[in-house]
Design a protein around this motif. Structure first.
Motif, PDB file in Angstrom:
ATOM      1  N   TYR A  29      10.410  -0.290 -11.899  1.00  0.00           N
ATOM      2  CA  TYR A  29      10.576   0.950 -11.132  1.00  0.00           C
ATOM      3  C   TYR A  29      11.923   1.606 -11.429  1.00  0.00           C
ATOM      4  O   TYR A  29      11.986   2.805 -11.738  1.00  0.00           O
TER       5      TYR A  29
ATOM      6  N   TRP B 194       8.638  -5.973 -10.891  1.00  0.00           N
ATOM      7  CA  TRP B 194       8.201  -4.649 -10.444  1.00  0.00           C
ATOM      8  C   TRP B 194       9.397  -3.771 -10.099  1.00  0.00           C
ATOM      9  O   TRP B 194       9.405  -2.578 -10.389  1.00  0.00           O
TER      10      TRP B 194
ATOM     11  N   GLY C 290       3.890  -8.413 -14.610  1.00  0.00           N
ATOM     12  CA  GLY C 290       5.029  -7.524 -14.409  1.00  0.00           C
ATOM     13  C   GLY C 290       6.068  -7.629 -15.519  1.00  0.00           C
ATOM     14  O   GLY C 290       6.795  -6.663 -15.796  1.00  0.00           O
TER      15      GLY C 290
ATOM     16  N   TRP D  99       0.673   0.267 -12.066  1.00  0.00           N
ATOM     17  CA  TRP D  99       0.481  -1.087 -11.567  1.00  0.00           C
ATOM     18  C   TRP D  99      -0.957  -1.290 -11.089  1.00  0.00           C
ATOM     19  O   TRP D  99      -1.568  -2.330 -11.368  1.00  0.00           O
TER      20      TRP D  99
END
Length: 251
Positions: free
Chosen positions: A243, A239, A161, A104
């Motif tokens: 993850y 995000w 994202g 990121w």
């Protein structure tokens, strides 16, 4: 388990250094190609345009930042698409959080900073060279704090994202697959919105064009809520999906 098992600055810096060393040639080539095309476009605008003052740097910055950043974001976690590289990447001595944060930082923060600095240098050089070739034309200086560049950065931070989600969940051809998925999603959302809000949309053109006329109506409230979701929820949602998608890969 200690916090350092999940997050350690030294490990993130090593991951950033590794990814930067692996992608520096590709990024350098991207910069050269991007700024080469932008300069050619500036020269063509000077030759065939009729403007005595050229202000194209702001729009060029926005377009190049967003498109180039989306492509870069779609290339994050590229090792996951290759079985051998995927195994090596997942076995790196770093937590899922550290791997996500390093990518990121590289695709979002580092890209914005590096591209902005590079564009400032390009704009100065391009304006100088172009003015020597076309002395009768004034080339407006690039203002990185202007409305268009700042809005471009805001939109990029929110939207990039989505392409990181595609990088984790798609194997190969991430950028076109993500664009196709976005188009399908937009079509479905548009149809649902039209069906659910069709009664509110039965207004004549004069009425719907007046902002004050729809202010306070359910349609206006729905639009305000949609804007809030876009600016404050879309990026964290993407995000988070990235993850947990990366975490599932490790399992």
């Amino acid at each position: 388990m200690k916090l350092t098992n999940y997050f350690d600055i030294s490990r993130i810096s090593l991951l950033l250094k590794m990814e930067f060393c692996r992608s520096r040639k590709a990024m350098l080539m991207t910069f050269v190609i991007t700024f080469g095309f932008l300069f050619i476009g500036l020269i063509l605008e000077s030759v065939f345009g009729f403007e005595k003052v050229i202000k194209s740097h702001q729009g060029s910055y926005a377009a190049a930042l967003i498109i180039g950043g989306f492509i870069l974001s779609s290339l994050t976690f590229n090792d996951l698409s290759n079985p051998l590289k995927r195994y090596n990447y997942l076995m790196l001595p770093a937590s899922t959080l550290e791997k996500f944060l390093s990518m990121w930082l590289l695709a979002c923060v580092s890209w914005v900073v590096m591209f902005t600095l590079a564009f400032i240098v390009y704009a100065l050089a391009a304006n100088t060279i172009a003015h020597l070739l076309f002395s009768n034309i004034t080339y407006q200086a690039f203002d990185p704090l202007g409305k268009i560049p700042m809005n471009a950065i805001r939109y990029y931070i929110v939207l990039q994202g989505i392409f990181m989600v595609g990088a984790v969940h798609f194997k190969g051809y991430v950028f076109p697959k993500t664009i196709f998925a976005l188009l399908l999603f937009s079509i479905v959302c548009g149809i649902i919105f039209y069906i659910t809000m069709s009664d509110l949309l039965q207004l004549n053109g004069e009425y719907i064009n007046e902002y004050s006329a729809i202010k306070g109506t359910p349609l206006h409230k729905a639009w305000i809520f949609t804007q809030w979701l876009f600016w404050w929820m879309l990026a964290p949602l993407c995000w988070g999906i990235t993850y947990f998608g990366l975490k599932e890969q490790e399992v």
